[in-house]
Design a protein around this motif. Structure first.
Motif, PDB file in Angstrom:
ATOM      1  N   ARG A   1     -26.611  78.566 -29.067  1.00  0.00           N
ATOM      2  CA  ARG A   1     -25.562  79.051 -29.963  1.00  0.00           C
ATOM      3  C   ARG A   1     -24.977  77.925 -30.810  1.00  0.00           C
ATOM      4  N   LEU A   2     -24.981  76.722 -30.264  1.00  0.00           N
ATOM      5  CA  LEU A   2     -24.518  75.594 -31.068  1.00  0.00           C
ATOM      6  C   LEU A   2     -25.475  75.362 -32.232  1.00  0.00           C
ATOM      7  N   ILE A   3     -26.760  75.373 -31.912  1.00  0.00           N
ATOM      8  CA  ILE A   3     -27.752  75.149 -32.964  1.00  0.00           C
ATOM      9  C   ILE A   3     -27.624  76.223 -34.044  1.00  0.00           C
ATOM     10  N   ALA A   4     -27.364  77.450 -33.612  1.00  0.00           N
ATOM     11  CA  ALA A   4     -27.281  78.563 -34.563  1.00  0.00           C
ATOM     12  C   ALA A   4     -25.946  78.618 -35.287  1.00  0.00           C
ATOM     13  N   ASP A   5     -25.040  77.689 -34.918  1.00  0.00           N
ATOM     14  CA  ASP A   5     -23.697  77.700 -35.507  1.00  0.00           C
ATOM     15  C   ASP A   5     -22.965  79.003 -35.192  1.00  0.00           C
ATOM     16  N   LEU A   6     -23.256  79.561 -34.016  1.00  0.00           N
ATOM     17  CA  LEU A   6     -22.460  80.703 -33.553  1.00  0.00           C
ATOM     18  C   LEU A   6     -21.306  80.187 -32.709  1.00  0.00           C
ATOM     19  N   ASP A   7     -21.306  78.887 -32.498  1.00  0.00           N
ATOM     20  CA  ASP A   7     -20.281  78.254 -31.683  1.00  0.00           C
ATOM     21  C   ASP A   7     -20.266  76.792 -32.145  1.00  0.00           C
ATOM     22  N   ALA A   8     -19.178  76.093 -31.896  1.00  0.00           N
ATOM     23  CA  ALA A   8     -19.087  74.711 -32.367  1.00  0.00           C
ATOM     24  C   ALA A   8     -18.963  73.746 -31.192  1.00  0.00           C
ATOM     25  N   PRO A   9     -19.616  72.577 -31.283  1.00  0.00           N
ATOM     26  CA  PRO A   9     -19.545  71.612 -30.186  1.00  0.00           C
ATOM     27  C   PRO A   9     -18.156  70.978 -30.119  1.00  0.00           C
ATOM     28  N   THR A  10     -17.784  70.525 -28.933  1.00  0.00           N
ATOM     29  CA  THR A  10     -16.503  69.815 -28.822  1.00  0.00           C
ATOM     30  C   THR A  10     -16.680  68.326 -29.041  1.00  0.00           C
ATOM     31  N   ALA A  11     -17.929  67.854 -28.960  1.00  0.00           N
ATOM     32  CA  ALA A  11     -18.196  66.462 -29.305  1.00  0.00           C
ATOM     33  C   ALA A  11     -19.679  66.318 -29.629  1.00  0.00           C
ATOM     34  N   GLY A  12     -20.035  65.198 -30.251  1.00  0.00           N
ATOM     35  CA  GLY A  12     -21.434  64.950 -30.562  1.00  0.00           C
ATOM     36  C   GLY A  12     -21.802  65.433 -31.954  1.00  0.00           C
ATOM     37  N   THR A  13     -23.004  65.104 -32.368  1.00  0.00           N
ATOM     38  CA  THR A  13     -23.450  65.534 -33.689  1.00  0.00           C
ATOM     39  C   THR A  13     -24.702  66.378 -33.562  1.00  0.00           C
ATOM     40  N   LEU A  14     -24.844  67.260 -34.521  1.00  0.00           N
ATOM     41  CA  LEU A  14     -25.969  68.185 -34.503  1.00  0.00           C
ATOM     42  C   LEU A  14     -26.450  68.363 -35.931  1.00  0.00           C
ATOM     43  N   GLU A  15     -27.726  68.136 -36.141  1.00  0.00           N
ATOM     44  CA  GLU A  15     -28.267  68.368 -37.478  1.00  0.00           C
ATOM     45  C   GLU A  15     -29.418  69.343 -37.397  1.00  0.00           C
ATOM     46  N   VAL A  16     -29.457  70.242 -38.315  1.00  0.00           N
ATOM     47  CA  VAL A  16     -30.575  71.184 -38.400  1.00  0.00           C
ATOM     48  C   VAL A  16     -31.242  70.952 -39.750  1.00  0.00           C
ATOM     49  N   PHE A  17     -32.441  70.486 -39.723  1.00  0.00           N
ATOM     50  CA  PHE A  17     -33.143  70.083 -40.933  1.00  0.00           C
ATOM     51  C   PHE A  17     -32.295  69.152 -41.777  1.00  0.00           C
ATOM     52  N   GLY A  18     -31.656  68.215 -41.098  1.00  0.00           N
ATOM     53  CA  GLY A  18     -30.901  67.196 -41.814  1.00  0.00           C
ATOM     54  C   GLY A  18     -29.555  67.654 -42.350  1.00  0.00           C
ATOM     55  N   GLN A  19     -29.225  68.947 -42.189  1.00  0.00           N
ATOM     56  CA  GLN A  19     -27.929  69.413 -42.653  1.00  0.00           C
ATOM     57  C   GLN A  19     -27.047  69.720 -41.445  1.00  0.00           C
ATOM     58  N   THR A  20     -25.794  70.104 -41.715  1.00  0.00           N
ATOM     59  CA  THR A  20     -24.968  70.591 -40.618  1.00  0.00           C
ATOM     60  C   THR A  20     -25.508  71.946 -40.180  1.00  0.00           C
ATOM     61  N   ALA A  21     -25.160  72.316 -38.948  1.00  0.00           N
ATOM     62  CA  ALA A  21     -25.626  73.604 -38.437  1.00  0.00           C
ATOM     63  C   ALA A  21     -25.104  74.735 -39.314  1.00  0.00           C
TER      64      ALA A  21
END
Ligand SMILES: Nc1ncnc2c1ncn2[C@@H]1O[C@H](COP(=O)(O)OP(=O)(O)OP(=O)(O)O)[C@@H](O)[C@H]1O
Ligand SMILES: Nc1ncnc2c1ncn2[C@@H]1O[C@H](COP(=O)(O)OP(=O)(O)OP(=O)(O)O)[C@@H](O)[C@H]1O
Ligand SMILES: Cc1ncc(C[n+]2csc(CCO)c2C)c(N)n1
Ligand SMILES: [Mg+2]
Ligand SMILES: [Mg+2]
Lengths: 293, 366, 270, 257, 270
Positions: C60-80
């Motif tokens: 769900r974090l990857i899908a941007d159905l939820d947001a992380p409380t820490a850390g970074t996440l990139e999907v194809f170089g963009q934000t989730a």
């Protein structure tokens, strides 16, 4: 198909059974009913059977074909149908207002939980306010508007009062329906980056249909009840409610008369609820979920 | 934009536009109780007095005439004096009785001849029927005069039929001489197969008790009478027209009754009680209006009795109808006097007595 | 759906130090902690782990159905979030989640409709996808007329509608019976190969994870962490026969052991 | 495990209170609006004062109306449950009652009061109790009928597998399954019974009760007292509602599925 | 529950020529046809086959929840109906089917209650069974407070309440995730061994069937027939280690092939 006919036959039998029970009891029961305790202060557990209390069914039916008020007045059934048409029209307007208002409330409450918490208890409370208490208020505000702002016919007041009973099941049912989609469906819509309106249009509204239909049916029955009672309490002429009241005046000498508008009210309610059921038949596509869910 | 009244109103200084459209709120359904107003309308008396449009609005108990008047929904209202007294005291509005149409009370308490209820004192421990809705004050006033309080009887709210009496659900039912009493007499006695007769009944007339109160009166808006000369002028013209109507009803009871019945049965979905019933009612109503004095005049004895009764009455909830005397403005003879003077100039006799006719009731009043 | 020509070397998913804590400050639930993970373009990665270990949360974090409380996440170089708006990914869940009032084709076309694709184009694409999941004959049917496996295939077709470069699947075959499931697995491998999409696949089934993936990520609960990553070296050679090969059984055993945390056999243990 | 945090818990209480205050303010403002020579509605202060002043008689009338509603609610519920039981047991009874229940559900039942008063006697409360009973009957019947049909196939199979008798099946499966539906039905019926008993008083019967008083005082210009009675009827309605909710929580442990 | 001392050699289930046809004469559905099967006392037999092949139907016939249209069926030498009334079998389904208004102990005691066992005895037995399925601490809980696996264990305890000599289980673990499932399997084997009951076990899962059974009965649909019976020779030696042993994989492969109808490997087939 045959099972449907069988259901209709049994249903007809049910109506016949009630008629038979009525006549049988009228024939067998004591004229003054059955009273537990003293004749004067006891509890009458079975009704009186004399003609003023329980007219013969055929007398009630025959009465429908006699003149409404004697002389050359139209036959009673025609008068009743006239009243039904008037009341049905008003109830329909009340229903529409109720549905619109109920939907707006439901949308508001679905979108913001704070709105749900704030409004829902009051919506429940609203239905414990006796209609007759504020019906005169509405008509008085109405006539004020009529005089000072725009024409405000009596029937509009009646429709507004009817909508007060109609909006409740819609608000509650639609709220449940709009919130009924699974989290997975809302997640999907979000994953598509769908807007609120898109989600509403493509997901929430269709999903609400199975909840809405019974609510709309209940709203129709409520609108009829509301219209009838409102007619009585604000004194609008032409509808069934006023007819019920006026014909009750003649109950002593013409006991079959007041039953006519009662039958009219039953038929009216069935017509109203039936029309909504018909509406439901056009929305079968949205009810597929019901079977599988 | 009205036509000029053909009888110039001398009370008016002429610096107003005469009112041509008015409305009158009745307190019940179209019936001979209100014959004078319908006659005035049907015979063109309102037009003669310069009105283009007079709307007569029936009620079914649902519209409270004095409320409609106070709210400004109508220009004039017919209502019983005690009910208006109650409204005036509890809501503080000012309304004025400009013509006391009914001189006598038509209320009775009817019981079966064998039940021994022949006076108000006999009410004790009995089941007393009343319509409620403010129609009950004469009963409580009469009882108060006999030192009975509301808790000494059990009060049942009657519906609009007389079934409660016929079935013995009440020992004595409230009945207007001109309406509900006839309903009983229009019903077949199952024991005899004939209609009930007066011999079957004991009738206590409140007119004969201390509880009698004044009934149908024409009410107008007090402030408007004072501030709006056009309204004051219209009141006088209105009274002239309806007096002519009532005079006609006095002199032609049959015609008036059938005229009312026609109006009522043609009025959209009105289901009136039958024509014979209307004739009975016309006859009885005339007796209450024409008691020998001048039409609409307020008899001070009757008025004082009404006020005294209203002050004395206490209902089943321990509530008083009124606790102090009403304001001065509660009635005015000014407009009636003016109307009568004008009518007398025109040669109309506005006093006199009514010679009752014989009405034979039929089943259901058909 | 994006036209920006990204170098294929940009990884599909790049998570570092990802953390998700639920609940109030006084009683936090550490659903995920210290997640570092890269999913290359076109790569098939399975997430496996006991119930509650945070697989769905990560998805769900990857899908941007939820947001992380820490850390970074990139999907194809963009934000989730940007990736979601761009429709860079398609998603499927354990329940097919089809809209019951829409036909198969209408369900497949839903994401296209929401993005204003013209009706004719939508229809063409939906038909093509129905074909791909072997449901050409069922385009006009409603979901309740389909078996569970068929519904799941529609859901996959729908996930592919926008030609995403990343497929997110949360136990998509969890509700299917084993035989249907095996058929669906075979089909998924084919589709993933055909479209060249990267796949992040959540499952409870070890054989499934081994059969499908290039890499299996093993997680442990409380807080959810990655405890092991096992490479599966079968490449594109994944016919039915693979399921009966010793190499396959060997990988199954490896994952089982990574999952149970101890490499010892447990015969007769109770 | 609940994730309810404290802000949410406060908001749940605060939101309806805020709306309530807004409604009260609206009422206050509306009471200042003149309607011809009178005010549109009495102000909250007048109504509360009137309520306090007449509390004794208001309570008495509330007991009358509440009593009628209670009798009706209980009788209507008992009859509805019995009939629903028969209807699930014998399909013909189900089909025979269907049109009758449909008719009862749509008829403005209060309008029957004059006829009922003639049938059962105008000086007794019975007519009103019947009206309340019929009003309560409909939702209870409809819900219980549904509830009695909710036992799942697995559960029915299990009882067959255990060789359970018809009576055992009814007592231990069908009835408990229907309980949540029964309580839903009663919850809906509770306020309906009150409002129906009250409105029935408009159409005749003994001159006590909240409805009679509302009519009497609203028609004699004493609208503050009339509104005090309206307040009392809302209280009675809510009391019934909450009592049934309480009953529900005592008796029924599980929610309908 | 019957006290009649039958010779242990009487088979638990003995079906011959069993047939079940559903529907009207003009459009009959042959759910089962020509079923000949024997389940020995204490034997563990799995039924496996694609959806709709009649596994549940066969189970329901044995349980006397349905009647065959032809053939004979004996349960412990009696008719199925007599066996049901005698409570010769216990039964469990895919859904646990617990009554939500009863606690764990009350649910377990239900069949005893229906057979008029005294309250004290009922309680003692229910506690013993709760212990057996490792739920001693949960006796007073309601079903909605339990996880799916726990609920299923309650259902199994309930099936065992009357000490039946035959357990009928229709996909009892179908709704559980794979890891819970494996745990339940281990437990079931232990319980079956402890109670000495024969088990007829319906499943879709090949590894499950192989892991649990003495014999796997393979069925094919339309009309449902028995196409193969595969013996599993592991006896009582079924620890966790078995799942990773080559012998196990070999049996899995055998069942797979029996099921798919062809013994050839299908690598790279599409
Ligand atoms: N919205 C939420 N609020 C609070 N806690 C949550 C929430 N969502 C998930 N959790 C918790 O986070 C942890 C991880 O949950 P998650 O659903 O990601 O597990 P999972 O690995 O997908 O499990 P499963 O295999 O059962 O699907 C669990 O302990 C769960 O209780
Ligand atoms: N009551 C019934 N009426 C008509 N047909 C039925 C009935 N019960 C089952 N069938 C049919 O009999 C066949 C066998 O059904 P059954 O439920 O026994 O299959 P199954 O092997 O248990 O399938 P699954 O693995 O999906 O549970 C199916 O074709 C089904 O449609
Ligand atoms: C609700 C209601 N019920 C009875 C009356 C009584 N009433 C007043 S005038 C009149 C004349 C006779 O018809 C009658 C019966 C009423 N006013 N309102
Ligand atoms: Mg998950
Ligand atoms: Mg099955």
């Amino acid at each position: 198909m045959t099972s449907r006919w069988r259901a209709v036959a049994w249903g007809a039998l049910g109506v016949i059974a009630v008629v038979a029970l009525w006549e049988l009891y009228k024939w067998a029961g004591p004229a003054d009913g059955v009273v537990i305790g003293s004749e004067r202060d006891g509890l009458r557990i079975l009704p009186r059977t004399h003609d003023r209390a329980m007219p013969h069914v055929w007398v009630m039916i025959a009465r429908l074909f006699e003149a409404t008020s004697g002389a050359s007045t139209p036959p009673l059934w025609l008068t009743v149908v006239g009243g039904m048409v008037t009341t049905l029209g008003i109830a329909a307007v009340g229903w529409v207002i109720g549905v619109v208002v109920g939907m707006l409330f439901a949308l508001l409450m679905q979108r913001w939980r704070l709105a749900e918490w704030g409004l829902l208890p009051w919506i429940v409370v609203s239905q414990t306010v006796p209609l007759i208490a504020f019906a005169p208020l509405v008509s008085r505000i109405g006539s004020q508007i009529d005089r000072n702002v725009i024409p405000w016919p009596d029937w509009l007041s009646v429709a507004i009062i009817a909508s007060y009973l109609a909006f409740f099941p819609v608000a509650v049912g639609a709220l449940r329906g709009l919130s009924s989609p699974d989290a997975i469906h809302s997640d999907l819509m979000r994953s598509y980056g769908a807007s609120y309106l898109q989600t509403l249009r493509q997901l929430r509204l269709p999903a609400a249909v199975p909840y809405l239909l019974p609510a709309l049916r209940l709203a129709a029955a409520n609108a009829v009840v509301g219209a009838v009672v409102a007619e009585v309490s604000i004194g609008m002429r032409g509808g069934l409610g006023r007819m019920l009241l006026q014909m009750a005046q003649s109950a002593s000498a013409d006991p079959a008369l007041p039953w006519a508008p009662i039958f009219g009210a039953v038929v009216l309610g069935l017509v109203a609820a039936g029309s909504v059921a018909l509406l439901g038949a056009t929305l079968t596509k949205y009810r597929r979920g019901e079977a599988t869910a | 934009s009205g036509t000029t009244p053909d009888t110039s109103s001398d009370s008016a200084s002429g610096d107003f536009e005469p009112i041509t459209d008015i409305s009158l709120q009745l307190q019940w359904l179209p019936q001979a109780q209100f014959a004078g107003y319908y006659v005035a309308q049907e015979m063109g008396y309102f037009e003669e007095e310069g009105f283009d449009n007079v709307e007569i609005i029936p009620s079914g108990g649902d519209i409270v005439p004095q409320d409609a008047l106070a709210a400004g929904d109508v220009d004039f209202a017919i209502a019983w004096v005690p009910k208006v007294l109650g409204t005036i005291e509890s809501s503080g509005v000012e309304l004025t009785d400009i013509a006391q149409v009914y001189q006598l009370s038509g209320t009775t308490q009817v019981s079966w001849a064998d039940s021994g209820i022949t006076s108000v004192a006999d009410f004790e421990d009995k089941r007393i029927g009343s319509w409620g809705f403010g129609n009950e004050w004469e009963i409580f006033a009469a009882m108060a005069a006999d030192d009975l309080d509301a808790s000494s009887v059990s009060v049942t709210t009657q519906d609009f039929s007389m079934n409660a009496l016929l079935d013995g659900d009440v020992d004595a039912a409230q009945a207007m001489t001109y309406n509900e009493l006839a309903m009983v007499l229009e019903t077949v006695n199952p024991d005899t197969g004939e209609l009930y007769t007066m011999d079957d009944l004991d009738v206590i007339s409140y007119e004969d008790t201390e509880g009698a109160m004044l009934q149908d009166a024409i009410w107008a808006d007090t402030e408007r009478l004072a501030d709006d000369p056009a309204y004051a002028d219209a009141s006088v013209r209105f009274l002239k027209a309806i007096i002519k109507g009532w005079v006609y009803a006095r002199d032609n009871p049959e015609d008036a009754a059938s005229l009312v019945w026609d109006v009522a049965s043609n009025a959209e979905l009105a289901y009136p009680v039958g024509p014979t019933h209307q004739l009975w009612q016309m006859n009885e109503v005339n007796k209450l209006i024409w008691d020998g004095g001048t039409f609409g005049e307020i008899d001070s004895d009757s008025w004082d009795k009404t006020i005294a009764g209203a002050l004395a009455a206490v209902n089943q909830d321990d509530q008083h109808l009124i606790t102090t005397d009403p304001p001065e403005s509660v009635y005015s003879t000014e407009y009636l006097d003016e109307a009568i003077a004008a009518l007398q100039d025109e040669g109309v006799t506005v006093d006199g007595t009514y010679t009752p006719i014989d009405v034979t009731l039929t089943e259901g009043g058909k | 759906m994006t036209d920006s020509p990204l170098p294929t070397s940009t990884p599909a998913v790049q998570a570092s130090g990802l953390e998700r804590v639920f609940g109030a400050k006084d009683s936090p639930v550490h659903a995920l902690s210290e997640i570092n993970m890269t999913v290359g373009a076109g790569e098939f990665v399975s997430l496996i782990g006991p119930s509650g270990c945070g697989k769905s949360t990560l998805m769900r974090l990857i899908a941007d159905l939820d947001a992380p409380t820490a850390g970074t996440l990139e999907v194809f170089g963009q934000t989730a979030s940007a990736a979601r708006i761009d429709q860079d990914y398609g998603i499927a869940f354990q329940q097919a989640g089809l809209l019951p009032w829409r036909t198969v084709l209408q369900n497949i076309a839903l994401p296209l409709e929401l993005h204003g694709v013209a009706a004719a184009e939508r229809l063409a694409r939906a038909k093509e996808l129905a074909e791909m999941v072997s449901l050409s004959d069922f385009g006009g049917r409603y979901p309740d007329e389909l078996s569970g496996g068929m519904q799941q295939r529609v859901a996959i077709a729908r996930a592919l509608a926008t030609k995403p470069r990343l497929l997110l699947m949360d136990e998509p075959f969890g509700a299917l019976d084993e035989m249907t499931r095996e058929r669906m697995q075979t089909e998924l491998i084919r589709i993933a190969a055909e479209t060249g999409a990267a796949v992040v696949f959540v499952t409870h089934s070890i054989p499934e994870a081994v059969y499908l993936s290039d890499r299996v990520v093993v997680m442990s609960p409380r807080p959810g962490r990655i405890t092991d990553v096992i490479d599966i070296p079968f490449g594109l050679d994944r016919g039915e026969g693979l399921r009966e090969s010793p190499a396959y059984f060997e990988r199954v055993t490896a994952v089982r052991e990574a999952l149970h945390g101890a490499p010892t056999a447990r015969a007769n243990e109770r | 495990m609940s994730y309810v945090n404290t802000t949410e818990r406060y908001a749940r209480v605060a939101a309806p209170v805020v709306v309530g205050i807004a409604l009260l303010a609206t009422w206050w403002v509306a009471s200042g609006i003149p309607l011809g020579r009178t005010q549109l509605i009495p102000s909250p202060v007048e109504v509360i004062a009137s309520f306090a002043e007449n509390f004794g008689i208001i309570a008495e009338d509330a007991f009358v109306t509440g009593g009628n509603a209670l009798v009706g609610l209980i009788a209507g519920t008992v009859i509805a449950v019995t009939l629903a039981g028969l209807a699930v047991w014998l399909r013909p009874i189900d089909q025979m009652t269907a049109p009758l229940v449909a008719a009862i559900a749509v008829v403005p039942i209060v309008a029957l009061t004059p006829l009922l008063n003639t049938m059962f006697g105008a000086s007794s409360q019975f007519g009103r109790q019947i009206v309340a009973g019929v009003a309560a009957f409909v939702p209870v019947f409809i819900n219980v009928l549904r509830g009695l049909r909710q036992a799942r196939q697995v559960e029915r199979d299990l009882f067959t597998a255990y060789g359970a008798s018809g009576g055992q099946r009814f007592r231990k499966l069908t009835l408990p399954t229907a309980m949540p539906y029964l309580s839903t039905g009663i919850r809906i019926a509770s306020s309906l019974a009150v409002i129906s008993a009250l409105v029935a008083e408009y159409f005749g019967g003994p001159a006590d009760g909240l409805g009679t008083a509302i009519a009497t005082y609203s028609k004699s210009g004493n609208s503050a007292l009339a509104f005090a009675y309206v307040g009392a009827s809302i209280i009675v309605g809510l009391l019934f509602f909450f009592l049934t909710v309480l009953l529900e929580q005592l008796v029924v442990k599980r929610k309908p599925r």
